[in-house]
Design an enzyme around this catalytic site. Structure first.
Site, short mmCIF file in Angstrom:
data_model
loop_
_atom_site.label_atom_id
_atom_site.label_comp_id
_atom_site.label_asym_id
_atom_site.label_seq_id
_atom_site.Cartn_x
_atom_site.Cartn_y
_atom_site.Cartn_z
N TRP A 148 51.73 11.55 3.08
CA TRP A 148 51.82 11.48 4.53
C TRP A 148 52.45 10.19 5.01
CZ3 TRP A 148 48.27 9.75 8.75
CH2 TRP A 148 48.54 10.42 9.95
N TRP B 34 54.33 19.16 3.50
CA TRP B 34 54.31 17.75 3.88
C TRP B 34 55.24 17.49 5.07
CZ3 TRP B 34 50.63 14.74 2.18
CH2 TRP B 34 50.02 15.03 0.95
N LYS C 225 36.52 8.24 -12.88
CA LYS C 225 37.00 9.03 -11.76
C LYS C 225 35.95 10.08 -11.40
CE LYS C 225 41.48 11.07 -10.77
NZ LYS C 225 42.79 11.36 -11.33
N LYS D 20 35.01 17.19 -10.29
CA LYS D 20 34.06 18.30 -10.39
C LYS D 20 33.73 18.57 -11.85
CE LYS D 20 35.20 20.60 -6.11
NZ LYS D 20 36.25 21.42 -5.52
N PRO E 252 46.00 15.06 8.94
CA PRO E 252 45.22 16.29 8.94
C PRO E 252 44.76 16.69 7.55
CG PRO E 252 47.55 16.78 9.11
CD PRO E 252 47.43 15.29 9.16
N ASP F 125 45.71 20.64 8.59
CA ASP F 125 46.87 20.97 7.79
C ASP F 125 46.58 22.33 7.18
OD1 ASP F 125 49.33 20.48 6.74
OD2 ASP F 125 48.59 19.28 5.06
N GLN G 63 48.55 8.71 -0.50
CA GLN G 63 49.44 9.15 0.57
C GLN G 63 50.71 8.31 0.68
OE1 GLN G 63 49.09 11.93 2.18
NE2 GLN G 63 47.11 12.39 1.27
#
Length: 1064
Positions: free
Chosen positions: A569, A529, A602, A605, A55, A94, A565
């Site tokens: 997750w 988590w 990378k 923003k 999620p 999530d 992850q």
RNA sequence: GGGCCUGUAGCUCAGCCGGUUAGAGCACUGUGCUGAUAACGCAGGGGUCAGUGGUUCGAGUCCACUCAGGCCCA
């Protein structure tokens, strides 16, 4: 050719296509026909294939990296659906956790926990709940637009009461197994957020190049005049908590005298680099010799009863940096805490929960510890206890959300005892299929082997409240863990129907403890988590309902997320499943690399190099974006991404496919061909039934090889293998099959049309999981429009099955040989400046193997046509047309003779090549003697290479050689002229906008030489150009071309020629 | 400090068990072909296969170390 007006069977297709527009049209079709829901509904009762959606949090806009993950998530559920599986794809959101809280804090202008509590937890959490769904509309839009088929209507949401209740049930299971405990541990702690961070959160915030103080501190040794232990630290603020100094027992230390007479202890290996020059070594000793040596504590802010301030042993002490003497403050370091425990040292907690010195630490009371660093350093200096101070750059952890430097604190908090099942975590990982494979034993495996207990508690507000209630009676340790709302109701003695299972509401539920106190909930909430890692259970509100669903969906066949992850997750899913059910939560997992900007840096923003996914959708479309993601690089690699690269995909792949499709539709409609006339059903028809054409057999063979390969790759979760071959096939289809078969399409040959139709339909199915739009666009027009019994969408159709009987490996090999040779033949022509329109007498080919020669012989006509030559011959050492040379194979001779190989090679090159070749071609072995050593060279150890001598233009590559004759006979020259003439006439036809089937009269005005050409090749010209009449105009006799006709001038062999055409 | 991954043409990537002259696509230049193609064919320029050392008859490929980038851990 007669032409009757008929209704086109296929919808006309524009040659130029706007993909985003086409995709929007298909999206509308899916909506109208409810295709996604049907793709699940129509498979109910089929075998189950289970996909878990990891999620996302919808409190920010989706980025291009989400498109990457979602593109990969989408493939296998679609593929399995086409194979008859029922794939329930439940979405999820999530919603809890620090990221959400931080966002709301920012918006409300709050900073820190005190301000949140002053603001009111009830309202704060209400805002959090709102904010989690803030961008949900945008997520839904992008998810639909990119055609990620996941069921968002039924998505699970981690803040729902049902979800939370399942989490409570899980925690209760852990509690009953004694896997939930409260412990003191030194944890990374964010003073701003006021909460410890889990190890996976910690891993998100390391920063290299962090500048911190580097101070060398002198600890005055008791009972030794002017003598100090020299220790080093980067955290001066921990010095008021110092209780010991640690040395490595086996390390070498020295006692030195400085120039000013000060005596210092430190590690021998570091003396040179730490000390000022001019010191004198007085004594060599081992760390163990220093143990127990007492020193004067730096500070005495707190009374201490037990023995402290002496040298202890620590196996973590190294001589990599510092002084080999480590300052120990058990409240502020994991190693320190352990050493303290072992030596029964006091724990001096000098800092409060907000990261400020407590009142007892008088000089700096209330000062944030990091801010106090310089003052502490200065204070030590004023007392002559500072040896030297500077700064150093190192890697230091920061809060992954608010960017505050983390402090290591001794904190009491709740843990899940995952370390108890470490072996099981490792063992169960063995059953998981990882892509890329190295993650399994590498990053993930290592992580599991070094497993530490999972810090579950968070001193925060917006999260799943830990369902633990504690008696508030003085000194009471009585606690209960509540596993359901019903249980809580029983405890509280009242109905809790509308209770929101969040703070502050659950905190208000209390009851009387057996020991007379009041049972109050502990204040912590769970690591978010834990929420997502528990989704296999909690998404179904198991065990309170949906038992059957849970059984079906209890283990995922497939999950896919990015590499970050592994500690997120991927880990929490695995941990929860191992703890609860002793089995892996998922069987197959693709672990994606990150997306980098076009320059390899990378995307962030702050750098402004972030690609907006909507720009990709609007400029190039979802198919192109997805296809690039799949084919650019192996899934586990990080990949560079830019619009330009996606645009290349459009030009190279999608346009080629589209043009082939458009070509097919044009000629199928023109010839009134209709697949349903020929056979009962489009979807079942067998393309090879009625074709005897070699190219049809070939393309169908290639098609079935493709189906075989793509299917095998799909089964193996090999995305590259399931996509790149399709692009190759489409290229071959367009630039080989269609190009060579054009004439048959012009003629409306049903076999060709049937074959191409079958190929396009099958390709659309193979593409359905990856480029779902163009796949359905083709399928709609080629199948659905014609066949009332066909599925309404390619995504409801069945995955193609390989027809082994159509696979002709020999033919495929033969054709590859033809492509190789014609390519070289073109190069040979180019070298001699011989255009393809000019027919040539002969091409001579040298292959590497005899079987390859047979390949070319079988497809001889194709070679002749493609190269426009009259005869194909093979270079043969026996003829005197060629030069020969003998090439010794390194692999075979190297293995046979090892070191001898280079000598053999050298020797053989000196020998008479023609003679050598003759022996080998007669099948005889040859003995080569070098340095009195005899080597036997067998015919299979060498390759006899021959090259045409003169009168040829040659092109060579990788041992293959193709030579075309350069001598031209008059006949060949004239034929060339005829072809040239045809091309110009065709151009005129095109310019005059004549229909392809229009008949014409052609006028040719030229010298007698050209008329001679027409005498020989007039019929050919007439046929090719559909000329009813070929009028030869003789200017010498006063004839002219009718003035109103557009003319073209060309030059043939130095002769001016003027031509014109008129419609008959 | 440790672990995992990556490093091949200007760009994006192939390159098997070590074996013939290291390939493809894009871009650039030239040229050819074209009654489907916004295409296509051919040629050219462009490579220290990140570097060093080793193993081997032979290394882009195997080994060791170094460097650079990414990710992770401490």
């Amino acid at each position: 050719m007669t032409q009757t007006k008929v209704e086109p069977k296929f919808q006309a297709v524009k040659a130029a296509v706007n993909y985003p527009e086409m995709e929007e049209k298909i999206l509308q079709l899916w909506r109208d026909q409810d295709v996604f829901q049907r793709s699940m509904r129509e498979r109910e009762g089929g075998p189950h294939y289970v996909f878990y959606e990891g999620p996302p949090t919808a409190n920010g806009r989706p980025g291009i990296h989400h498109v990457l993950a979602r593109a990969f998530k989408d493939i296998f559920p679609r593929y399995k659906t086409m194979n008859g599986y029922f794939v329930q794809r439940r979405g999820g959101w999530d919603t809890h956790g620090l990221p959400v809280e931080i966002e709301v804090e920012k918006r409300l202008g709050l900073s820190g926990k005190q301000q949140i509590e002053a603001f009111g937890v009830e309202e704060f959490n209400r805002r959090c709940r709102e904010s989690t769904m803030e961008y949900i509309g945008e997520w839904e839009k992008l998810t639909e637009r990119m055609a990620f088929w996941v069921d968002l209507k039924t998505a699970y949401v981690t803040f729902h009461n049902e979800y939370v209740e399942s989490l409570w049930w899980i925690m209760r299971q852990l509690w009953d197994k004694n896997l939930l405990f409260q412990g003191y541990k030194v944890v990374p702690y964010c003073p701003r957020c006021g909460t410890p961070l889990s190890s996976h959160e910690l891993s998100l915030g390391y920063k290299e190049g962090t500048v911190d103080p580097s101070v060398y501190v002198k600890f005055k040794v008791l009972d030794q005049e002017n003598t100090y232990l020299l220790a080093w630290t980067t955290t001066p603020w921990t010095l008021p908590g110092n209780v010991a100094l640690a040395v490595g027992e086996k390390l070498a230390y020295v006692k030195v005298r400085e120039a000013d007479g000060t005596l210092l202890y430190l590690a021998a290996a570091l003396a040179e680099q730490v000390l000022k020059p001019g010191f004198e070594v007085l004594e060599q000793l081992k760390g163990r010799d220093l143990l127990g040596m007492h020193y004067e504590p730096l500070y005495r802010f707190y009374p201490v009863e037990q023995d402290y301030a002496y040298v202890v042993a620590g196996d973590f002490v190294s001589t990599d940096d510092g002084t080999g003497i480590v300052h120990i403050a058990p409240a502020f370091g994991q190693d320190d805490m352990e050493v303290g425990r072992k030596n029964n040292l006091p724990l001096i907690m000098t800092v409060d929960a907000a990261g400020r010195f407590k009142a007892e630490v008088q000089p700096w009371a209330g000062v944030f510890v990091k801010t106090a660093d310089p003052d502490i350093t200065a204070e030590l200096k004023s007392r002559g206890l500072l040896y030297k101070a500077g700064t150093m750059e190192h890697t230091y952890p920061f809060c992954w959300r608010c960017d505050s430097p983390l402090l290591y604190y001794a904190k009491e908090t709740w843990y899940i005892r995952t370390s108890q099942v470490r072996d099981q975590l490792v063992a169960l990982n063995e059953q998981i299929n990882w892509y890329p494979e190295h993650i399994k034993e590498g990053r993930f495996g290592n992580w599991l082997e070094n497993n530490v207990d999972w810090a579950l508690g968070r001193d925060r507000y917006w999260g799943t409240p830990l369902p633990i209630w504690k008696s508030d009676a003085p000194d009471s340790k009585y606690m209960e863990c509540i596993g359901s709302v019903a249980e809580l109701e029983a405890k509280a003695g009242r109905k809790l129907d509308n209770l929101d299972l969040h703070r502050p509401y659950v905190d208000n539920v209390t009851w009387t403890a057996p020991d007379g106190g009041t049972m109050r909930r502990v204040t912590e909430v769970a690591d978010c988590w834990f929420d997502s890692g528990s989704m296999p259970v909690a998404q179904w509100h198991y065990p309170f309902e949906n038992q059957a669903k849970w059984e079906e969906q209890a283990q995922a066949d497939y999950i896919c997320e990015a590499i970050d992850q592994t500690r997120g997750w991927f880990y929490t899913l695995h941990a929860v499943s191992t703890l609860l059910f002793d089995r892996p939560a998922y069987k197959n997992v693709i672990c994606l690399g990150h997306i980098l900007a076009e320059d390899g840096s990378k995307m962030s923003k702050s750098k402004g190099n972030v690609v907006n996914p909507w720009d990709m959708m609007n400029d190039y479309g979802a198919d192109a974006t997805r296809w690039y993601m799949y084919t650019a690089s192996p899934p586990g690699n990080s990949r560079r991404f830019s619009g330009n690269l996606v645009g290349e995909t459009v030009r190279k792949f999608l346009n080629t496919l589209w043009n082939t499709y458009s070509f097919f539709v044009t000629y199928a409609n023109l010839s009134d061909w209709n697949v349903t006339n020929e056979n009962s059903s489009v979807s079942t028809q067998h393309a090879s039934d009625a074709t005897s054409h070699m190219l049809d057999h070939w393309v169908l063979s290639e098609l079935n090889l493709l189906v075989r390969n793509v299917t095998a790759a799909m089964e193996a979760y090999d995305v590259l293998g399931a996509t790149r071959p399709i692009a190759e096939f489409v290229d071959n289809l367009s630039n080989w099959y269609v190009r060579l078969s054009r004439r048959r399409f012009w003629d409306g040959d049903p076999a060709a049309l049937r074959t191409l139709h079958k190929v396009l339909v099958t390709v659309s199915q193979l593409l359905a999981p990856t480029t779902p739009f163009i796949a359905d666009e083709l399928y709609q027009n080629l199948v659905v429009n014609l066949d009332g019994h066909a599925p309404n969408s390619v995504h409801l159709s069945r995955w193609p099955v390989v027809d082994q009987s159509l696979i002709d490996e020999q033919l495929s090999t033969d054709m590859q040989m033809v492509q190789k040779v014609t390519s070289l033949g073109h190069a040979g022509r180019q070298n001699a400046n011989l255009k393809v329109r000019q027919p040539l007498a002969q091409v001579v080919v040298r292959t590497r193997q005899r079987e390859e020669r047979a390949s070319l012989e079988r497809l001889q006509q194709l070679v002749l046509d493609e190269l426009n030559v009259k005869r194909l011959d093979f270079a043969d050492a026996a003829t005197d047309l060629v030069d020969v040379s003998v090439f010794p194979y390194p692999k075979q001779l190297g293995q046979k003779y090892g070191k001898g190989y280079p000598k053999i090679r050298q020797a053989m090159s000196q020998m008479d090549q023609a003679e050598l070749a003759a022996h080998f071609q007669a099948g005889e072995s040859v003995e080569v003697t070098v340095d009195e050593q005899v080597y036997v060279i067998a015919p299979e150890d060498v390759e006899v290479r021959s090259a045409p001598r003169s009168g040829y233009s040659v092109a060579e590559d990788g041992g293959y050689l193709v030579a075309v004759t350069t001598d031209l006979s008059t006949g060949l020259v004239q034929e060339g002229y005829a072809r040239e003439l045809v091309r110009y006439v065709q151009q005129l036809r095109k310019d005059a906008n004549l229909a392809i089937s229009d008949r014409i009269v052609t006028y040719v005005e030229a010298s007698s030489m050209i008329h001679d050409v027409l005498a020989h090749f007039g019929d050919y010209v007439r046929e090719e150009t559909l000329s009813v009449d070929l009028v030869q105009v003789h200017p010498a006799q006063g004839q002219t071309i009718p003035a109103h006709l557009p003319k073209a001038n060309l030059e043939l062999g130095g002769n001016e020629v003027t031509i014109a055409v008129s419609k008959k």
